[in-house]
Design a protein around this motif. Structure first.
Motif, mmCIF file in Angstrom:
data_model
loop_
_atom_site.group_PDB
_atom_site.id
_atom_site.type_symbol
_atom_site.label_atom_id
_atom_site.label_comp_id
_atom_site.label_asym_id
_atom_site.label_seq_id
_atom_site.Cartn_x
_atom_site.Cartn_y
_atom_site.Cartn_z
ATOM 1 N N LYS A 236 55.221 -113.360 -0.421
ATOM 2 C CA LYS A 236 53.840 -113.191 0.075
ATOM 3 C C LYS A 236 53.318 -111.800 -0.266
ATOM 4 N N VAL A 237 51.978 -111.688 -0.283
ATOM 5 C CA VAL A 237 51.351 -110.369 -0.404
ATOM 6 C C VAL A 237 51.270 -109.785 1.000
ATOM 7 N N VAL A 238 51.919 -108.607 1.217
ATOM 8 C CA VAL A 238 51.864 -108.003 2.551
ATOM 9 C C VAL A 238 50.828 -106.891 2.638
ATOM 10 N N GLU A 239 50.464 -106.320 1.457
ATOM 11 C CA GLU A 239 49.406 -105.306 1.456
ATOM 12 C C GLU A 239 48.754 -105.297 0.081
ATOM 13 N N ARG A 240 47.450 -105.070 0.064
ATOM 14 C CA ARG A 240 46.736 -104.936 -1.208
ATOM 15 C C ARG A 240 45.725 -103.809 -1.072
ATOM 16 N N GLY A 241 45.476 -103.097 -2.167
ATOM 17 C CA GLY A 241 44.501 -102.019 -2.103
ATOM 18 C C GLY A 241 44.380 -101.309 -3.432
ATOM 19 N N THR A 242 43.537 -100.283 -3.461
ATOM 20 C CA THR A 242 43.441 -99.448 -4.658
ATOM 21 C C THR A 242 44.696 -98.581 -4.725
ATOM 22 N N LEU A 243 44.896 -97.920 -5.858
ATOM 23 C CA LEU A 243 46.050 -97.029 -6.003
ATOM 24 C C LEU A 243 46.057 -95.984 -4.881
ATOM 25 N N ASN A 244 44.890 -95.385 -4.606
ATOM 26 C CA ASN A 244 44.825 -94.362 -3.558
ATOM 27 C C ASN A 244 45.123 -94.939 -2.177
ATOM 28 N N ASP A 245 44.642 -96.164 -1.896
ATOM 29 C CA ASP A 245 44.938 -96.803 -0.598
ATOM 30 C C ASP A 245 46.443 -96.886 -0.388
ATOM 31 N N ILE A 246 47.133 -97.380 -1.409
ATOM 32 C CA ILE A 246 48.569 -97.655 -1.256
ATOM 33 C C ILE A 246 49.380 -96.361 -1.216
ATOM 34 N N PHE A 247 48.970 -95.350 -1.968
ATOM 35 C CA PHE A 247 49.745 -94.108 -1.987
ATOM 36 C C PHE A 247 49.364 -93.147 -0.863
ATOM 37 N N TYR A 248 48.088 -93.124 -0.472
ATOM 38 C CA TYR A 248 47.645 -92.137 0.515
ATOM 39 C C TYR A 248 47.414 -92.715 1.906
ATOM 40 N N ASN A 249 47.170 -94.024 1.980
ATOM 41 C CA ASN A 249 46.893 -94.615 3.292
ATOM 42 C C ASN A 249 47.581 -95.971 3.436
ATOM 43 N N PRO A 250 48.893 -96.042 3.131
ATOM 44 C CA PRO A 250 49.585 -97.338 3.232
ATOM 45 C C PRO A 250 49.661 -97.760 4.698
ATOM 46 N N ARG A 251 49.482 -99.059 4.954
ATOM 47 C CA ARG A 251 49.414 -99.500 6.349
ATOM 48 C C ARG A 251 50.437 -100.581 6.710
ATOM 49 N N HIS A 252 51.359 -100.874 5.824
ATOM 50 C CA HIS A 252 52.399 -101.860 6.149
ATOM 51 C C HIS A 252 53.759 -101.153 6.144
ATOM 52 N N PRO A 253 54.593 -101.390 7.167
ATOM 53 C CA PRO A 253 55.899 -100.723 7.212
ATOM 54 C C PRO A 253 56.761 -100.977 5.971
ATOM 55 N N TYR A 254 56.578 -102.123 5.317
ATOM 56 C CA TYR A 254 57.350 -102.372 4.096
ATOM 57 C C TYR A 254 56.901 -101.433 2.974
ATOM 58 N N THR A 255 55.584 -101.212 2.874
ATOM 59 C CA THR A 255 55.064 -100.263 1.879
ATOM 60 C C THR A 255 55.590 -98.866 2.183
ATOM 61 N N TRP A 256 55.633 -98.502 3.476
ATOM 62 C CA TRP A 256 56.187 -97.191 3.842
ATOM 63 C C TRP A 256 57.625 -97.072 3.351
ATOM 64 N N GLY A 257 58.390 -98.147 3.544
ATOM 65 C CA GLY A 257 59.790 -98.146 3.116
ATOM 66 C C GLY A 257 59.931 -97.961 1.617
ATOM 67 N N LEU A 258 59.066 -98.635 0.849
ATOM 68 C CA LEU A 258 59.112 -98.498 -0.613
ATOM 69 C C LEU A 258 58.775 -97.067 -1.029
ATOM 70 N N LEU A 259 57.759 -96.485 -0.412
ATOM 71 C CA LEU A 259 57.346 -95.125 -0.767
ATOM 72 C C LEU A 259 58.409 -94.097 -0.378
ATOM 73 N N ARG A 260 59.089 -94.350 0.744
ATOM 74 C CA ARG A 260 60.139 -93.435 1.197
ATOM 75 C C ARG A 260 61.350 -93.421 0.266
ATOM 76 N N SER A 261 61.519 -94.514 -0.471
ATOM 77 C CA SER A 261 62.719 -94.614 -1.313
ATOM 78 C C SER A 261 62.499 -94.028 -2.712
ATOM 79 N N VAL A 262 61.354 -93.356 -2.890
ATOM 80 C CA VAL A 262 61.048 -92.729 -4.188
ATOM 81 C C VAL A 262 61.331 -91.237 -4.083
#
Length: 343
Positions: A236-262
């Motif tokens: 499923k799609v859990v979050e969608r947005g512009t590049l800036n939305d996802i990198f600067y204002n991510p709002r799903h804990p799974y997205t946070w987890g992905l960003l933390r692992s970089v």
């Protein structure tokens, strides 16, 4: 911006296996405009590649099948889910191209690279053999290969991994497609070559105004290329947005987890990278509630019982997470995730 070049609505793809049905893609929707780069990110098994290969109709049927109610509308006129293989052959290659993960398994070892590129050109366009071969050499020059007139006479095994990936890109561009799907195009390459391939794709996209879907788990690649991002988890799609939305204002804990692992250069922490604990759910029997609940440190009771709809955060940004419900406890974006810098 005009009509989207691709509109995917409620795409559901399953595999019939001996043990039952694997629900690989579960209601994916997105659109892509001309000249845009859309990145689809997520862990292995999240449904990224199945989504891409369904758009190209490359997954074998059976065992896979596209469920009723799914729609993939290409160029406002082709309903991909309803097309026969012979109809798809006219679209595939000519209007849609695909760059695969491993060029060594995608290129024919018994044919020279020039013959492989010119074969695609001659299949879709009425040109002579010598014209097609000349165009193959021009394409190899376009993708940054030196001595293209000599390279066209070489076989895949005579080229390095980076060169083979350039041949794959030349192949996918042979008929100037409107849509290019790049499935993990840099995974098998070393870091220096990865950067060259990403620069090349970005350069081609800007020169030709081709729309690109980039399938990757590498958020560094996403930051370099994408305009829009969709984050997939458990089909499923859990979050969608512009590049800036996802990198600067991510709002799903799974997205946070992905960003933390970089890895981050601006972090004071010298400890190991964070990984997301646990494993993705079994898609033979997907969970009733949010598929990420079992791995989510913020999960509430409702997360385990009811699958959240997307909460709209802006015209371009939405997230399927109960934390966004007005009655949910307030959870701030982790400090090490929000405001991340990227190139």
């Amino acid at each position: 911006m005009g009509k989207p070049i691709l509109e995917v609505n409620n795409l559901r793809v399953s595999f019939k296996m001996y043990a039952g049905e694997v629900q690989a893609v579960r209601g994916v929707s997105f659109s892509l405009n001309k000249g845009e780069v859309l990145a689809i990110v997520g862990e292995s098994g999240s449904g990224k590649s199945v989504t891409a290969q369904t758009i190209m109709r490359l997954i074998p049927t059976p065992p896979s099948y596209i469920k009723e109610g799914s729609s993939v509308l290409f160029d406002s006129k082709h309903e991909i889910t309803k097309m026969s293989e012979s109809q798809m052959e006219k679209v595939r290659g000519q209007e849609m191209g695909m760059i695969f993960q491993d060029p060594m398994t995608s290129l024919n070892p018994t044919m020279t690279v020039g013959a492989q590129i010119s074969e695609g050109i001659r299949k879709h366009q009425k040109v002579s053999k010598s014209e097609a071969m000349q165009r193959a050499a021009d394409l190899l020059t376009l993708v940054g290969m030196s001595n293209a007139s000599e390279r066209i006479h070489q076989y895949p095994h005579e080229l390095s991994g980076g060169m083979r990936q350039r041949v794959m890109i030349a192949l996918s561009l042979a008929c100037q497609p409107k849509l290019l799907i790049a499935d993990e195009p840099t995974t098998a390459l070393d870091v220096t070559i990865q950067a060259q391939i990403i620069d090349l794709l970005r350069d081609i996209q800007q020169k030709t105004d081709t729309s690109i879907i980039l399938i990757t788990h590498d958020l560094g690649v996403v930051a370099e290329m994408a305009h829009k991002v969709i984050v997939m988890y458990a089909g499923k799609v859990v979050e969608r947005g512009t590049l800036n939305d996802i990198f600067y204002n991510p709002r799903h804990p799974y997205t946070w987890g992905l960003l933390r692992s970089v890895p981050r250069l601006d972090s004071d922490k010298n400890n190991e990278l964070d990984s997301i604990p646990g494993t993705p759910p079994d898609l033979f029997a997907p969970p009733v509630g949010c598929a990420f609940a079992a791995r989510c440190p913020y999960a509430m009771q409702i997360c385990k019982e009811v699958d959240p709809e997307h909460f709209e955060l802006s015209a371009d940004h939405s997230s399927a997470c109960w934390l966004l419900h007005p009655d949910a406890p307030k959870v701030d974006i982790p400090v090490e995730v929000g405001g991340r810098s990227h190139g």
